[in-house]
Scaffold this motif. Structure first.
Motif, PDB file in Angstrom:
ATOM      1  N   ASN A 158       0.853  -1.198   0.000  1.00  0.00           N
ATOM      2  CA  ASN A 158       0.000   0.000   0.000  1.00  0.00           C
ATOM      3  C   ASN A 158       0.887   1.246   0.000  1.00  0.00           C
ATOM      4  OD1 ASN A 158       0.791   0.561   2.731  1.00  0.00           O
ATOM      5  ND2 ASN A 158      -0.626  -1.068   3.349  1.00  0.00           N
ATOM      6  N   ALA A 159       0.273   2.392   0.214  1.00  0.00           N
ATOM      7  CA  ALA A 159       0.995   3.665   0.101  1.00  0.00           C
ATOM      8  C   ALA A 159       2.239   3.718   0.985  1.00  0.00           C
ATOM      9  CB  ALA A 159       0.058   4.818   0.446  1.00  0.00           C
ATOM     10  N   ILE A 161      -4.755  -8.817  -5.361  1.00  0.00           N
ATOM     11  CA  ILE A 161      -4.346  -8.424  -6.707  1.00  0.00           C
ATOM     12  C   ILE A 161      -3.505  -7.161  -6.604  1.00  0.00           C
ATOM     13  CG2 ILE A 161      -5.242  -7.290  -8.775  1.00  0.00           C
ATOM     14  CD1 ILE A 161      -7.390  -9.391  -8.919  1.00  0.00           C
ATOM     15  N   THR A 162      -2.386  -7.159  -7.307  1.00  0.00           N
ATOM     16  CA  THR A 162      -1.570  -5.949  -7.396  1.00  0.00           C
ATOM     17  C   THR A 162      -1.385  -5.601  -8.866  1.00  0.00           C
ATOM     18  OG1 THR A 162      -0.392  -6.491  -5.349  1.00  0.00           O
ATOM     19  CG2 THR A 162       0.674  -4.917  -6.838  1.00  0.00           C
ATOM     20  N   GLN A 163      -1.518  -4.314  -9.175  1.00  0.00           N
ATOM     21  CA  GLN A 163      -1.384  -3.888 -10.575  1.00  0.00           C
ATOM     22  C   GLN A 163       0.071  -3.671 -10.939  1.00  0.00           C
ATOM     23  OE1 GLN A 163      -4.241  -1.367 -12.849  1.00  0.00           O
ATOM     24  NE2 GLN A 163      -2.714   0.230 -12.536  1.00  0.00           N
ATOM     25  N   LEU A 164       0.466  -4.302 -12.061  1.00  0.00           N
ATOM     26  CA  LEU A 164       1.789  -4.060 -12.618  1.00  0.00           C
ATOM     27  C   LEU A 164       1.627  -3.071 -13.762  1.00  0.00           C
ATOM     28  CD1 LEU A 164       3.034  -7.762 -12.923  1.00  0.00           C
ATOM     29  CD2 LEU A 164       3.170  -6.255 -10.926  1.00  0.00           C
ATOM     30  N   ALA A 165       2.514  -2.081 -13.831  1.00  0.00           N
ATOM     31  CA  ALA A 165       2.404  -1.078 -14.882  1.00  0.00           C
ATOM     32  C   ALA A 165       3.638  -1.121 -15.777  1.00  0.00           C
ATOM     33  CB  ALA A 165       2.249   0.309 -14.262  1.00  0.00           C
ATOM     34  N   PHE A 166       3.390  -0.953 -17.076  1.00  0.00           N
ATOM     35  CA  PHE A 166       4.476  -0.981 -18.065  1.00  0.00           C
ATOM     36  C   PHE A 166       4.316   0.226 -18.976  1.00  0.00           C
ATOM     37  CE2 PHE A 166       3.304  -5.160 -16.726  1.00  0.00           C
ATOM     38  CZ  PHE A 166       4.503  -5.834 -16.526  1.00  0.00           C
ATOM     39  N   PRO A 182      -7.566  -3.300  -1.820  1.00  0.00           N
ATOM     40  CA  PRO A 182      -6.667  -2.786  -0.774  1.00  0.00           C
ATOM     41  C   PRO A 182      -5.358  -2.240  -1.343  1.00  0.00           C
ATOM     42  CG  PRO A 182      -7.507  -4.964  -0.179  1.00  0.00           C
ATOM     43  CD  PRO A 182      -7.941  -4.709  -1.584  1.00  0.00           C
ATOM     44  N   THR A 183      -4.919  -2.787  -2.474  1.00  0.00           N
ATOM     45  CA  THR A 183      -3.648  -2.320  -3.046  1.00  0.00           C
ATOM     46  C   THR A 183      -3.882  -1.232  -4.092  1.00  0.00           C
ATOM     47  OG1 THR A 183      -3.734  -3.965  -4.812  1.00  0.00           O
ATOM     48  CG2 THR A 183      -2.638  -4.629  -2.767  1.00  0.00           C
ATOM     49  N   GLY A 184      -5.087  -0.655  -4.087  1.00  0.00           N
ATOM     50  CA  GLY A 184      -5.487   0.251  -5.169  1.00  0.00           C
ATOM     51  C   GLY A 184      -4.786   1.592  -5.214  1.00  0.00           C
ATOM     52  N   ASP A 185      -4.016   1.900  -4.181  1.00  0.00           N
ATOM     53  CA  ASP A 185      -3.332   3.194  -4.186  1.00  0.00           C
ATOM     54  C   ASP A 185      -1.992   3.133  -4.915  1.00  0.00           C
ATOM     55  OD1 ASP A 185      -5.330   4.367  -2.828  1.00  0.00           O
ATOM     56  OD2 ASP A 185      -4.340   4.387  -0.873  1.00  0.00           O
TER      57      ASP A 185
END
Length: 581
Positions: free
Chosen positions: A11-12, A45-50, A88-91
Motif C-alpha cells: 500500500n501507500a 491483486i496488485t497492478q503491474l504497470a508498463f 486494498p492495493t489500489g493506491d
RNA sequence: GGUCCGGUAGUUCAGUUUGGUUAGAAUACAUGCCUGUCACGCAUGGGGUCGCGAGUUCGAGCCUCGUCCGGACCGCCA
C-alpha cells in the motif's frame, strides 16, 4: 528471496520500495503506450504497470503473455495516477523493471473471476482452476477458520483430539458401507466408517473422558446438495455426563462459533420435544425462523358430511398472514404444488378470511359460516388471512403440510438469509417401525439409551419408548445429533434383540463393544456435527459442495480425477475378486 | 428404483410453441489502433458433428422412440 511480498499487502506505505511479486495473470489491459497487468495470488491483486517510453524492452517481452500465466515481476512501488478504491492495493502499482515467465498457461476453459462464465460441470472438472476464484477461496478460508475455532473451544474445555481408524469392520445397520478388500486376508473386507461411533465409545471405556475429532465419514447412499459420500463430522463424546451436560457443552460451542465467526450473540438455544416439533411443524427439523405453526382441526371440522375430513386421521391447517387476496390461479398453484409426486397430497382446502368478516372456502358446500368462523378462531386467523388445510393419514399429512409451510415461508419472504434460529430437538423416540421389513429400526442408532423411566417397556411397547437423544437444528437443517449411550451390556443386548438381530449377528458385528462393556464402562454420551453443513448454513448456502475442496458430482463421481474407475485384472487377481459378468 | 428439468460456438445462453435460405447474442480468443486503465474503449476476424443413434418427412437444431451425460427432488441417508 524468491518473492518479497504477496499480491495483497502493498500500500501507500511501501512507495519507493523495490519489490518482487509472484502470481497469476488475472487480466491484461493494453492502452497503446501503457499496459497494465493485474497480478493475482491467494492474498489479492496488485497492478503491474508498463510504460513503453520508459521501458520499451519489457513491453516487447510481455506482448505474448496471456491469462493465468505464472510470472515473477520486480520493480518499484509507485503511487497511482488514478487510484482504485475497490481493492486494498489500489493506491499503488509496480513499475516493473524485470519480468520472468515461471510458466505459461493455456487459455482456461472458463473465466477465473468472481462471477465465472463456466457451468457447474465444467468447473468441477477443472476444480483446481475454480479454486483460484475468490468465492471458493473464501469458502475454504471460512472452513479453515471454523475448524480452528472449534479446535480452540474444544481444547479449552479439555477435549482431546484422537484419530480413529479408517479401515474398520462393516456394520451396515444404518447407511450402506463403502467396502475395501483386504489383500492380506483374501475374501475379507474392511469398511470405511460411517462415523467413529464404536471407537469413540471405546475411548470412553479407555478413560479419555473428553474426546473430539474433526473426521471424514463415508456413506454409500445417493447424493443431494447437502449430502456427499465422504463428508466431515465434528465428532464428540464425554464420560460421566447426562443429557443436560452434553446440551450445555455444545450449546456453548455453537454460541462460541456464532460469536467468533459471525459476531452474533446467540440467545439461549430453545428446546422443543420431538413430539411438539412434529405436532407444530410436521418435521423433526423445523425451520423456526417463522411461526405459521400447525393447528389441529379434527374437533372443528369432522362433524359435517365431508368425507375427506371425516375419514382422515388428522385434519390440520396453517395460517398464511395477509394472503386472503390470493387469486384463484395462485390457490390452484398451491394445490398443484402439494399434488406434485414429490409431495403426493391429493388436495388442499383453503379458507379465505375476508376483510368484511365473511369467509370463503373451497368446501362451502359442506360447512356453514359458523363452522368456518370456528375454524378461523381456533387457528387465530384474522381478516385478510388465508387458512390452508390438509387431511389424511397423520404422519404423511404432517410431512405434506410441512412442505407447504416452507413453501409459503419462501413466498412470504419469512426465511430470511442472515437470520438464524437454533433449536435443540429433544426426546426422540428410540425406535421407528418399518412397514416394509416389518421390524423396528433405531431412530438414532442402536447404541442410544432409552429414557430410564421407559426402559421397562422396551420389549412390551417398543414404539412408545423415548430416548435421551437430541438433534441440533438450524433454520430447518439438521446440523448435529447425539445421545446418551447404553453402557450396560445386558441393556445393549436387549436393544439388539428388539431390533431383530440374531445372537449370531450381534456376536459377529458388535462383540468388541459388548465385551468391552464388561471391563468397566463409564456412563457416556455425545454428539456429532455435520461440519460441511455447518459451513454452508453459516454462509447462507444450500450446497455443501462449495465448501469441500474436491467434491463428488451427483453421480458420486470425481470427474476431475475420473474416480471411480475400473482396476486392472492383476489387481483383481491379487485381491481374489472376480467380477460378475 | 422413480419424478421433473436440461444438453446448440472455448463458455453461458436464445432459437424448438408453428419443421423450410447462410443457426444467432454475449463473453472468451486472435489481429490492428489507442499513454492512466481497473467490467478499459474502438475496429476486424476465426470459431458449430445443434450430446449420440434410429425413425417420420421432399426437408429435422425443432416432431417421435431409444440411449448417454448433467442438475434438482422422492425413495434411501442407524
Amino acid at each position: 528471496m524468491y518473492r518479497t511480498h504477496t499480491c495483497g499487502e502493498l500500500n501507500a506505505a511501501n512507495i519507493n520500495e523495490e519489490v518482487t511479486l509472484c502470481g497469476w495473470i488475472q487480466k491484461i489491459r493494453k492502452l497503446g503506450g501503457m499496459t497494465f497487468i493485474d497480478l493475482r495470488d491467494r492474498y489479492g491483486i496488485t497492478q503491474l504497470a508498463f510504460n513503453s517510453e520508459i521501458n520499451p524492452d519489457i513491453c516487447k517481452q510481455i506482448e505474448p503473455f496471456g491469462r493465468e500465466w505464472v510470472i515473477r515481476a520486480t520493480g518499484k512501488v509507485t503511487e497511482r495516477y488514478s487510484k482504485n478504491k475497490n481493492i486494498p492495493t489500489g493506491d499503488i502499482e509496480i513499475l516493473v523493471t524485470n519480468i520472468e515467465v515461471l510458466n505459461p498457461s493455456q487459455v482456461p476453459p472458463f473465466t477465473i473471476e468472481d462471477e465465472s462464465d463456466g457451468g457447474d460441470e465444467l468447473r468441477l472438472k477443472y476444480r483446481y482452476l475454480d479454486l483460484r476464484r475468490n468465492p471458493l477461496k473464501n469458502n475454504l478460508l471460512f472452513r479453515h477458520k471454523l475448524s480452528i475455532e472449534i479446535r480452540n473451544y474444544m481444547n479449552e474445555l479439555g477435549f482431546m483430539e484422537i484419530e480413529t481408524p479408517m479401515l474398520i469392520n462393516s456394520t451396515p445397520e444404518g447407511a450402506r458401507d463403502f467396502v475395501v478388500p483386504s489383500r492380506v486376508n483374501p475374501g475379507e473386507f474392511y469398511a470405511l466408517p460411517q462415523s467413529p461411533q464404536t471407537f469413540k465409545q471405546l475411548l470412553m471405556m479407555a478413560g479419555y473422558d473428553r474426546y473430539f475429532q474433526i473426521v471424514k465419514c463415508f456413506r454409500d447412499e445417493d447424493l443431494r446438495a447437502d449430502r456427499q459420500p465422504e463428508f466431515t463430522q465434528v465428532d464428540c463424546e464425554m464420560s460421566f455426563v447426562e443429557q443436560e451436560d452434553v446440551l450445555q457443552t455444545f450449546e456453548g460451542l455453537i454460541r462460541h462459533i456464532f460469536k467468533k465467526i459471525k459476531n452474533i450473540d446467540l440467545p439461549k438455544v430453545e428446546r422443543i420435544t420431538w413430539a411438539d416439533a412434529m405436532r407444530y411443524y410436521g418435521s423433526d427439523k423445523p425451520d423456526a425462523r417463522f411461526g405459521m405453526k400447525f393447528v389441529e382441526l379434527n374437533d372443528v371440522l369432522k362433524h359435517r358430511d365431508f368425507k375427506v375430513f371425516n375419514e382422515a386421521e388428522l385434519v390440520v391447517g396453517i395460517v398464511a398472514k395477509g394472503c386472503a387476496n390470493y387469486s384463484r390461479k395462485q390457490l390452484d398453484g398451491l394445490t398443484d404444488f402439494v399434488r406434485r409426486p414429490q409431495i403426493g397430497a391429493s388436495g388442499l382446502v383453503h379458507i379465505t378470511c375476508n376483510q368484511d368478516g365473511t369467509f370463503k372456502s373451497s368446501v362451502d358446500k359442506f360447512y356453514n359460516a359458523d363452522d368456518l368462523k370456528a375454524v378461523a378462531e381456533k387457528c387465530g386467523a384474522e381478516a385478510g388471512d388465508l387458512i390452508l388445510i390438509m387431511a389424511g393419514q397423520k404422519l404423511k399429512t404432517q410431512k405434506q403440510l410441512c412442505e407447504l409451510r416452507l413453501e409459503m415461508g419462501n413466498r412470504l419472504g419469512l426465511r430470511k438469509a442472515g437470520e438464524y434460529k437454533v433449536l435443540w430437538v429433544i426426546d426422540f423416540p428410540l425406535l421407528e417401525w418399518d412397514e416394509e421389513t416389518q421390524r423396528y429400526y433405531a431412530m438414532h442408532h442402536p447404541f442410544t439409551a432409552p429414557k430410564p423411566e421407559h426402559e421397562a417397556m422396551l420389549e412390551s411397547n417398543p414404539g412408545e419408548v423415548n430416548a435421551n437423544a437430541y438433534d441440533l437444528v438450524i433454520n430447518g437443517n439438521e446440523i448435529g445429533g447425539g445421545s446418551i449411550r447404553i453402557h450396560d451390556r445386558k441393556l445393549q443386548q436387549r436393544m439388539f434383540k428388539v431390533l431383530g438381530l440374531s445372537e449370531e449377528e450381534t456376536e459377529r458385528k458388535f462383540s468388541c463393544l459388548l465385551n468391552a462393556f464388561q471391563y468397566g464402562c463409564p456412563p457416556h454420551g455425545g454428539l456429532a456435527f455435520g461440519f460441511d453443513r455447518l459451513c454452508a448454513i453459516l454462509s447462507d448456502c444450500d450446497s455443501i459442495r462449495d465448501f469441500i475442496a474436491f467434491p463428488k458430482n451427483n453421480a458420486a463421481r470425481d470427474t476431475m480425477c475420473n474416480a471411480p474407475s475400473i482396476i486392472s485384472q492383476e489387481q483383481l487377481d491379487e485381491l481374489r475378486i472376480e467380477l460378475k459378468k
